[in-house]
Design an enzyme around this catalytic site. Sequence first.
Site, PDB file in Angstrom:
ATOM      1  N   LYS A  54     -20.278 -10.996 -53.561  1.00 50.02           N
ATOM      2  CA  LYS A  54     -21.084 -12.261 -54.065  1.00 50.02           C
ATOM      3  C   LYS A  54     -21.085 -12.353 -55.471  1.00 50.02           C
ATOM      4  O   LYS A  54     -21.156 -13.301 -56.177  1.00 50.02           O
ATOM      5  CB  LYS A  54     -22.547 -12.002 -53.481  1.00 50.02           C
ATOM      6  N   GLN A  98     -30.512  -8.618 -50.513  1.00 52.32           N
ATOM      7  CA  GLN A  98     -29.590  -8.160 -49.392  1.00 52.32           C
ATOM      8  C   GLN A  98     -30.066  -7.349 -48.205  1.00 52.32           C
ATOM      9  O   GLN A  98     -30.816  -6.251 -48.480  1.00 52.32           O
ATOM     10  CB  GLN A  98     -28.311  -7.279 -49.891  1.00 52.32           C
ATOM     11  N   ASP A 121     -31.865 -18.021 -49.874  1.00 52.79           N
ATOM     12  CA  ASP A 121     -31.255 -17.558 -48.315  1.00 52.79           C
ATOM     13  C   ASP A 121     -32.017 -18.455 -47.350  1.00 52.79           C
ATOM     14  O   ASP A 121     -31.689 -18.277 -46.102  1.00 52.79           O
ATOM     15  CB  ASP A 121     -31.358 -15.904 -48.128  1.00 52.79           C
TER      16      ASP A 121
END
Length: 299
Positions: A54, A98, A121
Site C-alpha cells: 500500500k 491494518q 476502509d
Amino acid sequence: MVAQLIDGKRIAAQLRVRIGAAVNELQNKHHLIPGLAVILVGDDPASQVYVCNKAIATREVGITLLEYRLPDDISQAALLDKLRALNTAADVNAILVQFPVPEQISQQAVIDTIDTDKDVDGLHPANAGRLVSGLPALTPCTALGVVILARQTLGDLGGKHGVIIGRSNLVGKPVAQLLLRENCTVTMAHSHTQDLQGLCRRADILVAAVGIPEMVRGDWVKPGACVIDVGINHIPVPEKGAGKTRTRLVGDVAFDEVSAVAGHITPVPGGVGPMTIACLLRNTLTAICRQHGLPEIDF
Ligand code: NAP
C-alpha cells in the site's frame, strides 16, 4: 468454453494513472496534497507485506503517506488516542488501520473511533449505513474493486443475477450493496446456505469471498458466467526432499476447472488484490474532495 482472464493488474494500473493525474490537478489547482495515515500494530508478516504494498502505491501516485508502526503490546486506550489525534490532524485526510489488531484491542472500537469522513476502509457503521441507504459513502476498497472489475468486464450490470458467497462487513455485504446500486438482482450466501452449488449455478456474476481454498468447482458455475475470486489462501505445498514445505497462493475458486466453464474469471494473484490497493487511493482522493467541498472525481 475457455474463460477470458480479467486482468486486475492492468485495470488497477490504469486506475492508478488516473488517480495520479487527479492528485496532480488537486495540487496545481487547489494547493492540496492528500494525506493517508496507515497504522500497523505489531509485526504480523502478512500485514507487513500488505502495508508495504500500500505504501509503494500511495507514494507512486503522489499521495503523502504517514506510516505508524506501533508495538504489539500497545493498549487500546493508547491506540484510540492516536486515532483521535489523526482525526483532527489537518494533513491527514484518510486513516487506515491494518487488521487484524492484537487481541487486547477491540476491532470494533477502532472502527468506531475513526472519523467517518476519514474512514478510508468504509467500515464505520455510519458509512455502512449510508451505503445501504444509497447515500454517498466511503466504501470498503475490496468491494469497490470487485464491482469496478465487473463493470469493466460486462458493461451495464442491470438485470444480472449476482451471487455473493460470504457476508462479511469488509467484502460480502458491501459487494451486495454495490451490485444492488448497479441494478443487479442479488443473492447472498454464507455458511448456513442450503444448496450453495445450485444457487451459484444461477449466477451471471459469481463473487467468492469465503477464505476456503478452491471451494467453487467447475460444476458450480453457469456457462459464460463472470467469476470474481476475492479469496487469498496460502496452501502448503510439500517439496521434494527433507520434509520441506513452501506455500502457494490460491483463491476460493478452483481456477482450472472454473475457467473451462466461465465466460470471464479473475486470477489469484493478479485479480482483485491490485484493485483493493487502487481503490484505497481512490477513496483517499474521494475523502479529501469531500472534506474540501470539491466535486468528486468520477472514475
Ligand atoms: P470472513 O470475514 O472470514 O467471511 C467469510 C464468509 O464466508 C462468511 O460470511 C462465512 O459465512 C462464509 N463462509 C464460510 N464458510 C462457508 C461455506 N462453507 N459456505 C458458504 N459460505 C461460507 O472473510 P472476508 O474478510 O470476507 O474475506 C474472504 C476472503 O477474501 C479471504 O480469503 C480473505 O483473505 C480474502 N480477502 C481478499 C482481499 C483482497 O484484497 N483480495 C481483501 C479482503 C479479503 P458466515 O457469515 O455464515 O460465517
